[in-house]
Scaffold this motif. Structure first.
Motif, mmCIF file in Angstrom:
data_model
loop_
_atom_site.group_PDB
_atom_site.id
_atom_site.type_symbol
_atom_site.label_atom_id
_atom_site.label_comp_id
_atom_site.label_asym_id
_atom_site.label_seq_id
_atom_site.Cartn_x
_atom_site.Cartn_y
_atom_site.Cartn_z
ATOM 1 N N LEU A 55 0.830 -1.201 0.000
ATOM 2 C CA LEU A 55 0.000 0.000 0.000
ATOM 3 C C LEU A 55 0.868 1.255 0.000
ATOM 4 C CD1 LEU A 55 -2.863 1.137 0.072
ATOM 5 C CD2 LEU A 55 -2.768 0.998 2.575
ATOM 6 N N PHE A 99 2.247 1.664 -3.416
ATOM 7 C CA PHE A 99 1.231 2.161 -4.339
ATOM 8 C C PHE A 99 1.027 3.662 -4.159
ATOM 9 C CE2 PHE A 99 -3.226 3.378 -4.995
ATOM 10 C CZ PHE A 99 -3.302 3.203 -6.369
ATOM 11 N N HIS A 100 0.905 4.112 -2.909
ATOM 12 C CA HIS A 100 0.699 5.543 -2.658
ATOM 13 C C HIS A 100 1.884 6.367 -3.165
ATOM 14 C CE1 HIS A 100 -3.092 5.391 -0.580
ATOM 15 N NE2 HIS A 100 -2.635 4.469 0.260
ATOM 16 N N GLU A 157 0.173 6.131 -9.045
ATOM 17 C CA GLU A 157 -0.670 5.444 -10.024
ATOM 18 C C GLU A 157 -2.134 5.715 -9.700
ATOM 19 O OE1 GLU A 157 0.102 1.302 -10.783
ATOM 20 O OE2 GLU A 157 2.207 1.563 -10.229
ATOM 21 N N ASP A 158 -2.968 5.643 -10.733
ATOM 22 C CA ASP A 158 -4.398 5.820 -10.535
ATOM 23 C C ASP A 158 -4.995 4.538 -9.968
ATOM 24 O OD1 ASP A 158 -4.456 8.416 -11.533
ATOM 25 O OD2 ASP A 158 -4.713 7.726 -13.594
ATOM 26 N N SER A 159 -5.990 4.710 -9.140
ATOM 27 C CA SER A 159 -6.700 3.546 -8.608
ATOM 28 C C SER A 159 -8.009 3.366 -9.359
ATOM 29 C CB SER A 159 -6.975 3.723 -7.115
ATOM 30 O OG SER A 159 -7.782 4.861 -6.905
ATOM 31 N N HIS A 173 -13.771 0.091 -6.594
ATOM 32 C CA HIS A 173 -14.190 -1.307 -6.454
ATOM 33 C C HIS A 173 -15.360 -1.634 -7.377
ATOM 34 C CE1 HIS A 173 -16.175 -4.755 -4.462
ATOM 35 N NE2 HIS A 173 -14.927 -5.131 -4.200
#
Length: 77
Positions: free
Chosen positions: A54, A57-58, A62-64, A67
């Motif tokens: 995590l 990733f932060h 990058e774009d998330s 869900h």
């Protein structure tokens, strides 16, 4: 499976609980201590690997994907 011995100290209350469980089930205290260490280690590895992923990733910017926007049916095909 090759094994190695690990010596540790626990407080009396934990030792007594472990002893009661071992006596009641007919297994050794070492059996339950080993099982507990394995389960706990699995949980800790999952926790810290996820935490590191995590943070990575932060830091990546990058774009998330939300869900609800994931096409779950197409995954794994």
């Amino acid at each position: 499976m090759a094994t190695k011995q690990l010596n540790t100290s626990v407080d009396k209350a934990l030792y007594d609980r472990l002893d009661r469980l071992a006596t009641r089930t007919g297994r050794s205290r070492s059996h339950y201590a080993s099982e507990f260490i394995e389960r706990g280690l699995n949980d800790l590895e999952d926790h810290y690997l996820l935490k590191d992923a995590l943070e990575e990733f932060h830091a990546s910017d990058e774009d998330s994907i939300a869900h609800e926007d994931v096409d779950w049916d197409s995954l794994g095909r």
